[in-house]
Design an enzyme around this catalytic site. Sequence first.
Site: not given
Length: 330
Positions: A135, A66
């Site tokens: 998540h 990321e």
Amino acid sequence: MTTAEAVRVRTYVQALNEALDLAMTRDPSVFLLGEDIGRMGGDFGVTRGLFDKFGAERVRDTPLSEAAIVGICVGASMVGMRPVAEIMFADFLGECYDQLVNNAAKMHYMFDGQFKAPLVVRTAAGGGFGGGPHHSQSVEGWFMNVPGLVVVAPATPADAKGLLTAAIENDNPVLFLEHKGLYRVKGDVPEGYYTTPLCQAAVRREGRDVTIVTAMKLVHDALAAAEVLAQDGIEAEVIDLRTVRPYDAETLVASVRKTGRAVVATEAPKMGGLAAELSATLSEECFGYLKAPVVRVAGLDTPIPFSVPLEKLILPGKDDILAGVRQAMQ
């Protein structure tokens, strides 16, 4: 909003895909990057078909990093490109937090306007599907006190398309939050290219007795709660923030000064988040108009479990909003 002639029913995912397709067709400086967004079409299918249409140069699969994804976006945006990154889950924004907060958000200020960072970071946020603590988080509170960063959170397919288009055109770095619980939601979406203004809330339902302020999935829960309240003679005004930073305080304040009561609903924990900010602003700006304290409806202060029954207990919904409104009305 400038619209084309036809309006069709589309899912939230299809609306996002249309926005990306049209933006890339109109502007060659727009390109996409992220994990598995190419031939696979992204984890949720948002970029499906774009690799075949625009090729590997403009739809780039990246390594699982990321920090690298957003770092590339910052550099590319400085030299005239308009990158749109996909971070698979919002929980992973911690991996690129420095790139967003200390580089992208400060770019215009640090270089006195000589450089800017017109980039968009799309990411899937929110819970409700048993994804567990890594998540399922609502992360808008992580970025509320970052000057220079725009945080957008659409609730409907039409806004998903219009706000994403506007975000790509905007010269500021934009964090674009897509609630996973909305991806399959259907709604009317205008055909063709259009934009929905950033930093402008929408009044989804007008009312005279109480104002419910929320965003993303909870907009739909608030509207469902308002239907129940109407049966009891309580007319709730529902405001969809659409942009959570910087948010449209003017619309919120005008509504609460009219109704005299406010309920702020957010999926994230109550402490230090969007609900706290909105509650403070409404208390400051509407003190003389309030008939009751501002009520906050929020998730419990705990990590989100894998267990779906426990997750339902932790995350707020229609019933929690109803309870909040009844508390304000008392």
